[in-house]
Design an enzyme around this catalytic site. Sequence first.
Site, PDB file in Angstrom:
ATOM      1  N   SER A  71     -65.713  20.628  88.403  1.00 60.45           N
ATOM      2  CA  SER A  71     -66.368  21.545  89.326  1.00 60.45           C
ATOM      3  C   SER A  71     -66.125  22.993  88.899  1.00 60.45           C
ATOM      4  O   SER A  71     -66.471  23.370  87.775  1.00 60.45           O
ATOM      5  CB  SER A  71     -65.900  21.283  90.766  1.00 60.45           C
ATOM      6  N   GLU A  73     -73.389  18.338  86.119  1.00 61.45           N
ATOM      7  CA  GLU A  73     -73.287  17.801  87.485  1.00 61.45           C
ATOM      8  C   GLU A  73     -73.294  18.977  88.447  1.00 61.45           C
ATOM      9  O   GLU A  73     -73.126  20.121  88.041  1.00 61.45           O
ATOM     10  CB  GLU A  73     -72.015  16.964  87.642  1.00 61.45           C
ATOM     11  N   HIS A 108     -68.888  15.068  91.776  1.00 56.51           N
ATOM     12  CA  HIS A 108     -68.432  15.048  93.163  1.00 56.51           C
ATOM     13  C   HIS A 108     -68.815  13.736  93.851  1.00 56.51           C
ATOM     14  O   HIS A 108     -69.392  13.724  94.940  1.00 56.51           O
ATOM     15  CB  HIS A 108     -69.016  16.230  93.926  1.00 56.51           C
TER      16      HIS A 108
END
Length: 301
Positions: free
Chosen positions: A106, A204, A273
């Site tokens: 992330s 992502e 996630h």
Amino acid sequence: MKKLRKGDTIGLVSPANSVDLGKLKSAIENLKSIGFKIKLGKNADKSWYSFAGTDLERAEDINELFKDDEVDGIMCVRGGYGAIRLLNLLDYEMIKNNLKPFIGYSDITSLHMAFSKKCNLKTFHGPMAASNFSGDYTKETLNHFLKVMETNDDYYLENISKELGFYNKLSSKGELIGGNLAVLISSLGTEFDYDYFGKILFLEDIGESTYKIDRMLWQLKNFGVFDKVAAVILGDFANCEKSAESDMSLKEVFDNHFKEFDKPVIFDLESGHCNSMLTLEFGKILEIDGDKRTILVKNKI
């Protein structure tokens, strides 16, 4: 650079947002019960605004854990926002001389990019302490993390709960790079950006409207990234919904960019996630076989 083994010492660092102390305590207990020793960065449980300590405190923790000979690998406590604020405060020359596994995802993408560019460090897009190992964590996440860390053989990258998607039957080979799309965009064109030539790009994201995903993919396209890479792998895009009824759906955005793409494109890889996540080895060579619909991770070159 050796990987982590049970019995090794993991240094925990908080490069971004501050952490819930209950989750941190639970994660430390769980990681110890798995078989790891834990050394907590001295500022990892601090709070300054929304961050886990000041920028200098967070950067010092990273520098100190790389320098510490007792620490075998470094795992981030959580993501959120803040890692990009540290990039000019890190001692890249020291880190280059003390390479060790660095794990996170992330917002941690900023550090993956910087360590790749400045130190040639092969990092891990993998689980984080409080985010993935607190409370009743998923065993699938742990099992794949341990598999990646423990194996020295080639292995196939396979999803946990659903089939991989392939846009075409093309094949390619290249070094894996990437991370969170929005965070990657924030370092695009800077001194911390990846070298994209011949690479396999993993992406992502979470919580971005589909029109924003479309805009970021156009930014990569207009910057020439898709001309340079050997393939694209799309991971988990959690809660990326339309913001208006007339917007494209996520699938339509991806179709628009990749349905006629002349390089391999894989989608729905369970990393990011998602509830159970795959650990990815950035810097490793992948072989994509479009006919067989497989991704082979090369440990033996």
